[in-house]
Every structure is written in C-alpha cells, then in structure tokens.
Design an enzyme around this catalytic site. Structure first.
Site, PDB file in Angstrom:
ATOM      1  N   GLU A   1       0.822  -1.218   0.000  1.00  0.00           N
ATOM      2  CA  GLU A   1       0.000   0.000   0.000  1.00  0.00           C
ATOM      3  C   GLU A   1       0.853   1.263   0.000  1.00  0.00           C
ATOM      4  O   GLU A   1       0.359   2.352   0.318  1.00  0.00           O
ATOM      5  CB  GLU A   1      -0.963   0.013   1.208  1.00  0.00           C
ATOM      6  CG  GLU A   1      -1.901  -1.167   1.308  1.00  0.00           C
ATOM      7  CD  GLU A   1      -2.959  -1.246   0.193  1.00  0.00           C
ATOM      8  OE1 GLU A   1      -2.947  -0.382  -0.711  1.00  0.00           O
ATOM      9  OE2 GLU A   1      -3.765  -2.191   0.226  1.00  0.00           O
TER      10      GLU A   1
ATOM     11  N   HIS B   1      -3.085   2.234   8.279  1.00  0.00           N
ATOM     12  CA  HIS B   1      -4.134   1.418   7.656  1.00  0.00           C
ATOM     13  C   HIS B   1      -4.399   0.194   8.527  1.00  0.00           C
ATOM     14  O   HIS B   1      -3.460  -0.528   8.875  1.00  0.00           O
ATOM     15  CB  HIS B   1      -3.682   0.983   6.258  1.00  0.00           C
ATOM     16  CG  HIS B   1      -4.548  -0.061   5.625  1.00  0.00           C
ATOM     17  ND1 HIS B   1      -5.916   0.071   5.492  1.00  0.00           N
ATOM     18  CD2 HIS B   1      -4.248  -1.265   5.079  1.00  0.00           C
ATOM     19  CE1 HIS B   1      -6.408  -0.995   4.892  1.00  0.00           C
ATOM     20  NE2 HIS B   1      -5.426  -1.831   4.631  1.00  0.00           N
TER      21      HIS B   1
ATOM     22  N   HIS C   1      -7.382  -3.126   9.507  1.00  0.00           N
ATOM     23  CA  HIS C   1      -8.557  -3.915   9.121  1.00  0.00           C
ATOM     24  C   HIS C   1      -9.512  -3.963  10.314  1.00  0.00           C
ATOM     25  O   HIS C   1      -9.604  -4.971  11.017  1.00  0.00           O
ATOM     26  CB  HIS C   1      -8.132  -5.320   8.691  1.00  0.00           C
ATOM     27  CG  HIS C   1      -7.349  -5.350   7.418  1.00  0.00           C
ATOM     28  ND1 HIS C   1      -6.872  -6.518   6.857  1.00  0.00           N
ATOM     29  CD2 HIS C   1      -6.980  -4.348   6.575  1.00  0.00           C
ATOM     30  CE1 HIS C   1      -6.236  -6.232   5.719  1.00  0.00           C
ATOM     31  NE2 HIS C   1      -6.270  -4.926   5.532  1.00  0.00           N
TER      32      HIS C   1
ATOM     33  N   GLU D   1     -18.695  12.226  22.117  1.00  0.00           N
ATOM     34  CA  GLU D   1     -17.429  12.884  21.801  1.00  0.00           C
ATOM     35  C   GLU D   1     -16.918  12.608  20.390  1.00  0.00           C
ATOM     36  O   GLU D   1     -15.888  13.159  19.988  1.00  0.00           O
ATOM     37  CB  GLU D   1     -16.376  12.521  22.852  1.00  0.00           C
ATOM     38  CG  GLU D   1     -16.891  12.897  24.229  1.00  0.00           C
ATOM     39  CD  GLU D   1     -15.851  13.395  25.200  1.00  0.00           C
ATOM     40  OE1 GLU D   1     -14.664  13.314  24.902  1.00  0.00           O
ATOM     41  OE2 GLU D   1     -16.263  13.846  26.282  1.00  0.00           O
TER      42      GLU D   1
ATOM     43  N   HIS E   1     -12.925  -3.551   3.496  1.00  0.00           N
ATOM     44  CA  HIS E   1     -11.477  -3.700   3.640  1.00  0.00           C
ATOM     45  C   HIS E   1     -10.961  -3.134   4.973  1.00  0.00           C
ATOM     46  O   HIS E   1     -10.301  -3.859   5.719  1.00  0.00           O
ATOM     47  CB  HIS E   1     -10.790  -3.022   2.449  1.00  0.00           C
ATOM     48  CG  HIS E   1      -9.309  -3.255   2.391  1.00  0.00           C
ATOM     49  ND1 HIS E   1      -8.617  -3.367   1.222  1.00  0.00           N
ATOM     50  CD2 HIS E   1      -8.382  -3.387   3.366  1.00  0.00           C
ATOM     51  CE1 HIS E   1      -7.348  -3.583   1.467  1.00  0.00           C
ATOM     52  NE2 HIS E   1      -7.169  -3.595   2.780  1.00  0.00           N
TER      53      HIS E   1
END
Ligand code: 13P
Ligand code: ZN
Length: 285
Positions: free
Chosen positions: A116, A140, A142, A170, A211
């Site tokens: 990525e 990133h 999952h 919040e 994803h």
C-alpha cells in the site's frame, strides 16, 4: 544513534503492538508509515546505508522528494514487528523526482515496503500540504466493525459520518470534519491511492469498503486514538443494529449544533440533515 533506540521507532513499534492487540491486524493485514523528522534522520544518519537500488513507487509524490519514511514490510505480520523490528520494518528515502524510493535501513532478510506504499505516500503528500507539515503518520487497519458496517450502510460520507457521530457524544469532537468513504476497489495500487488522497484533502479518516480504514495524524497517539474512536463507534452501531430495534432516542441535529458551540468546533450542516420516519437520510435509503 542506533535506529532501534530512536524514540520514533520505539513509538512506532508500540503503536503496531497496540493495533495488533485490538485484533485489527490478522496475518499481514494493515500497514503503518511515519515521515521522519529531519533531526531524527540526522541522529541516525551514520547507521543508514546506501547500497540499494532506486525502485519505482508506482505513484508520483514530488512534494515528498528527499523525505525519509519508516514503513512496515509487505507480507509482514504486525504480531512480529515488536519481536524483530529490523526484519519487519524498513526506512526508505524518496528521490528528487518523487517517483522512486530506496531502502536505507531494515528489511534485514530482504523484505520490501508495504504493497500500500502508493496510498500511504499519496496521502502523506496531501497531508503534508494541508497541515503545513504537521501530519506525519498514515495508518491502515482492518477494523472489524467498520468493515461489517460497509456491508450494511450506503457508502456515503454523510451517512457513515452521521451514524458514527450519533454513537458517542465525543465522536464529533474527535473527528469534526467527518469520515470519507470509498466503494470497493482493488487494493495495493495507484488508483485507490489517488481516490484516498482526494478524500484526505478534507478528512483525517477514510473507510475502504469491505477492507478497513486509513487514518492520518500528527502523533502516534493521535492517529491511533482516531482509528480507535471510529472503530469503537462502529462497534456500538453494530450492537444497536443487532438488537433489531429502531433507536428510541439519539443525539439530534440540534444537539450536535449545541455541542459544536460548546466545544468550539465546526460541524458541516451536510451531516446534520433531518432523517425520515425510518431514521434514514431522506432520498438515499
Ligand atoms: P501488506 O502486507 O503489503 O502491507 O498488505 C497488507 C494490507 O492490508 C493490504 O491492504
Ligand atoms: Zn489492507
């Protein structure tokens, strides 16, 4: 100074561990990058090597020319990063065109940066510009509940933002700019990176349908905290939906406006629509 003793590397590894403990990093799932500060690069300069090849990034990031990044390795398990950072992490430098990178430390058994990397670097490029260099981390993960929600909710920024804001008072304070959502796309390439970086112009967190999520921040704590808050809100929403009941009460648009005033934040009116009798965004679902 040894790279392994650098504060930024220790903080990076701690964040990887925290993410793993949340259950967001099955197998090699997820990746993390940190744009290293010039004085931090200076402190480790004599430990970096210059024998690697320039490799195409697969995306163009001219505004990151000459920048150094600490990057998780492709195919590497977050679980293993604290056990052997030098094998599972690497430091790369970007060339002066912003088209290529070179490994200058780490990936000790011949690894490479995350698949990525185009998304990470395109997001870094946008965030460096729009935050005047403050944001340094792209993460990133999952995240289980956000992924589950992406099967249920329409894939619209207005709907994800509003539904998640309603889950905890919040939330709008933590992500007042809202959340961007990208429909399912092939991961690991330039196209999804470009779509992500377009959304990173206005959001600090985006959903990749089916994803996971990408989050951006200034510090490791702030970036992890953002990911954690959004995922917890998603968990609450999944629990509420799983009861099969309609919400009897919730935080209303006027409540959000009052909150915004009290907390000195700006909430975009496009997230504060009046819902229909089913509790949905009118005209969408
Ligand atoms: P990498 O192992 O290449 O980092 O890929 C993991 C991932 O989550 C892809 O989206
Ligand atoms: Zn992924």
């Amino acid at each position: 100074m040894k790279v392994l003793e650098s504060r930024f590397l220790i903080d990076f590894v701690n964040m990887v561990q925290e993410g793993y403990e949340q259950g967001w990093h099955e197998r090699n799932g997820g990746n993390l990058t940190y744009r290293i500060k010039p004085h931090e690069v200076e402190a480790i300069k004599d430990r970096l090597y210059d024998r690697g090849e320039w490799t195409p990034i697969g995306a163009s990031v001219p505004d990151l020319a000459g920048e150094y990044f600490l990057v998780t390795g492709t195919g590497r398990y977050f679980r293993n990063v604290p056990i052997d950072p030098e094998v599972n992490l690497g430091i790369i430098v970007i060339d002066e065109t912003g088209e290529n990178y070179k490994v200058v430390w780490g990936y000790a058994d011949g690894g490479r940066p995350t698949s990525e990397l185009p998304s990470h670097l395109l997001n870094h490029q946008v965030k460096k510009r729009v935050t005047n260099g403050r944001h340094r981390i792209i993460y990133h993960a999952h995240t289980t509940n956000v992924i589950a929600l992406s099967f249920i909710l329409p894939l619209k920024d207005e709907i994800f933002t509003r539904e998640l804001w309603e889950m905890m008072t919040e939330c709008p304070v933590v992500f007042p700019e809202g959340i961007g959502v990208i429909e399912w796309m092939v991961p690991g390439g330039k196209e999804i990176g470009i779509r992500s970086s377009e959304l990173m112009e206005k959001y600090n967190v985006i959903v990749w349908a089916m994803h996971g999520m990408f989050a951006s921040g200034e510090t490791f704590d702030e970036t992890f905290g953002l990911m954690h808050t959004v995922e917890k809100a998603a968990e609450l929403l999944i629990k509420v939906m799983s009861t099969g009941n309609m919400k009897r009460q919730t935080i209303t648009p006027q409540d959000f406006r009052d909150l915004a005033k009290a907390f000195h934040i700006t909430l975009d009116e496009r997230f504060l629509y009046e819902k229909d009798e089913n509790g949905h965004m009118p005209g969408v679902y």
